[in-house]
Design a protein around this motif. Sequence first.
Motif, mmCIF file in Angstrom:
data_model
loop_
_atom_site.group_PDB
_atom_site.id
_atom_site.type_symbol
_atom_site.label_atom_id
_atom_site.label_comp_id
_atom_site.label_asym_id
_atom_site.label_seq_id
_atom_site.Cartn_x
_atom_site.Cartn_y
_atom_site.Cartn_z
ATOM 1 N N ASP A 139 -7.997 5.987 8.124
ATOM 2 C CA ASP A 139 -8.266 5.348 9.412
ATOM 3 C C ASP A 139 -9.541 4.514 9.395
ATOM 4 N N ALA A 140 -10.205 4.478 8.238
ATOM 5 C CA ALA A 140 -11.378 3.621 8.064
ATOM 6 C C ALA A 140 -11.486 3.263 6.589
ATOM 7 N N ALA A 141 -11.967 2.074 6.312
ATOM 8 C CA ALA A 141 -12.119 1.647 4.920
ATOM 9 C C ALA A 141 -13.300 2.378 4.287
ATOM 10 N N PRO A 142 -13.141 2.919 3.091
ATOM 11 C CA PRO A 142 -14.265 3.580 2.429
ATOM 12 C C PRO A 142 -15.274 2.553 1.926
ATOM 13 N N LYS A 143 -16.508 2.993 1.716
ATOM 14 C CA LYS A 143 -17.505 2.092 1.148
ATOM 15 C C LYS A 143 -17.255 1.869 -0.336
ATOM 16 N N SER A 144 -16.775 2.915 -0.999
ATOM 17 C CA SER A 144 -16.492 2.809 -2.429
ATOM 18 C C SER A 144 -15.266 3.643 -2.759
ATOM 19 N N LEU A 145 -14.660 3.330 -3.896
ATOM 20 C CA LEU A 145 -13.432 4.008 -4.291
ATOM 21 C C LEU A 145 -13.371 4.109 -5.808
ATOM 22 N N LEU A 146 -13.151 5.318 -6.309
ATOM 23 C CA LEU A 146 -12.941 5.543 -7.733
ATOM 24 C C LEU A 146 -11.453 5.754 -7.962
ATOM 25 N N VAL A 147 -10.859 4.903 -8.772
ATOM 26 C CA VAL A 147 -9.433 4.999 -9.080
ATOM 27 C C VAL A 147 -9.290 5.603 -10.474
ATOM 28 N N ILE A 148 -8.641 6.747 -10.559
ATOM 29 C CA ILE A 148 -8.415 7.402 -11.845
ATOM 30 C C ILE A 148 -7.019 7.038 -12.316
ATOM 31 N N GLY A 149 -6.947 6.212 -13.332
ATOM 32 C CA GLY A 149 -5.662 5.761 -13.857
ATOM 33 C C GLY A 149 -5.545 4.254 -13.782
ATOM 34 N N GLY A 150 -5.210 3.644 -14.910
ATOM 35 C CA GLY A 150 -5.121 2.189 -14.973
ATOM 36 C C GLY A 150 -3.707 1.676 -15.092
ATOM 37 N N GLY A 151 -2.758 2.412 -14.499
ATOM 38 C CA GLY A 151 -1.380 1.935 -14.479
ATOM 39 C C GLY A 151 -1.174 0.907 -13.382
ATOM 40 N N VAL A 152 0.081 0.587 -13.127
ATOM 41 C CA VAL A 152 0.400 -0.448 -12.140
ATOM 42 C C VAL A 152 -0.136 -0.089 -10.759
ATOM 43 N N ILE A 153 0.106 1.142 -10.316
ATOM 44 C CA ILE A 153 -0.313 1.536 -8.971
ATOM 45 C C ILE A 153 -1.829 1.551 -8.856
ATOM 46 N N VAL B 110 -15.049 -24.696 2.840
ATOM 47 C CA VAL B 110 -15.698 -23.409 3.039
ATOM 48 C C VAL B 110 -14.697 -22.498 3.743
ATOM 49 N N GLY B 111 -14.385 -21.386 3.123
ATOM 50 C CA GLY B 111 -13.455 -20.437 3.728
ATOM 51 C C GLY B 111 -14.129 -19.093 3.919
ATOM 52 N N GLU B 112 -13.807 -18.435 5.013
ATOM 53 C CA GLU B 112 -14.417 -17.134 5.272
ATOM 54 C C GLU B 112 -13.447 -16.274 6.068
ATOM 55 N N ALA B 113 -13.338 -15.016 5.683
ATOM 56 C CA ALA B 113 -12.507 -14.066 6.418
ATOM 57 C C ALA B 113 -13.061 -12.671 6.178
ATOM 58 N N HIS B 114 -12.808 -11.776 7.106
ATOM 59 C CA HIS B 114 -13.265 -10.402 6.949
ATOM 60 C C HIS B 114 -12.339 -9.483 7.738
ATOM 61 N N VAL B 115 -12.429 -8.198 7.449
ATOM 62 C CA VAL B 115 -11.632 -7.214 8.177
ATOM 63 C C VAL B 115 -12.308 -6.957 9.518
ATOM 64 N N ALA B 116 -11.669 -7.392 10.585
ATOM 65 C CA ALA B 116 -12.249 -7.229 11.917
ATOM 66 C C ALA B 116 -11.941 -5.856 12.506
ATOM 67 N N ASN B 117 -10.750 -5.327 12.198
ATOM 68 C CA ASN B 117 -10.366 -4.032 12.754
ATOM 69 C C ASN B 117 -9.414 -3.344 11.777
ATOM 70 N N TRP B 118 -9.943 -2.404 11.020
ATOM 71 C CA TRP B 118 -9.153 -1.710 9.996
ATOM 72 C C TRP B 118 -7.971 -0.966 10.615
ATOM 73 N N ARG B 119 -8.202 -0.319 11.741
ATOM 74 C CA ARG B 119 -7.137 0.472 12.358
ATOM 75 C C ARG B 119 -5.981 -0.409 12.825
ATOM 76 N N ASP B 120 -6.279 -1.616 13.278
ATOM 77 C CA ASP B 120 -5.210 -2.538 13.667
ATOM 78 C C ASP B 120 -4.371 -2.926 12.454
ATOM 79 N N LEU B 121 -5.035 -3.104 11.317
ATOM 80 C CA LEU B 121 -4.329 -3.448 10.083
ATOM 81 C C LEU B 121 -3.394 -2.316 9.669
ATOM 82 N N ILE B 122 -3.887 -1.085 9.718
ATOM 83 C CA ILE B 122 -3.072 0.074 9.363
ATOM 84 C C ILE B 122 -1.924 0.246 10.355
#
Length: 250
Positions: free
Chosen positions: A175-189, A81-93
């Motif tokens: 500075d904070a993770a969005p709840k949802s994200l729309l990505v326009i473009g299906g290239g590598v990036i 059983v493995g579990e992980a989550h983002v505890a602090n987004w700002r620390d990651l950035i």
Amino acid sequence: MSDCCPPNKSGSYDLAVIGAGSAGFSAAITAAEEGAQVALIGYGTIGGTCVNVGCVPSKTMIRAAEALYGAGAASRFPGLVGEAHVANWRDLIAAKEDLVTALRQKKYIDLLPEYESVTYLEGEAQLVDGGVIVDGANIKAGKTIIATGSSSTVPPIPGIESVAHLDSTQVLELDAAPKSLLVIGGGVIGCELGQMFARLGVKVTICCRSRLLPDMEPEISEALQAALEDEGITVCAGVAYQKIEQAGNH
């Protein structure tokens, strides 16, 4: 940076390199090693795309997301059983920014003084006969290399200018993770950033006019779409963009 490398007293150079990113640095250093007097001209943050807003920050975040995803994938094996989550987004950035700063210092700023025949100049460059003008100063050079790179553009979709939107640089600086994200473009990036945010807990939709990675073989596109959908990403391929508009608070 302007005080790291004193100007050539003669004001004349064998080579002027416009652009102080990885390509410009490589050209300047290679020419210096061959005995040339070089004017390296930078405009903006030294180091260019890769270390500042491209490979280094994006791959750092992608590796973090991979670690998070790998922990959750442990349950594929009986007894684990493995579990992980983002505890602090700002620390990651902040950690990502610390790495960018350290590599920019080590690979660019600290490297320049080792090459006495390279003069670093800051300012907007303008090509003229016999050289370059930098902030009003005439820099004479026998040859000039343009290594200015590129910048992102906003697609001409009706309504896009009236809503908040991000490019691939800005989305890595949230500075904070969005709840949802729309990505326009299906290239590598688009694909790599979409997968990264999905693995960090964001609801992601990727839209593209043809298929994912359109420059690759169709079989690769199909396999990638299946893999992304298995991770919970919605892929809308082969769509036409009619308009973008604000829907409530979303």
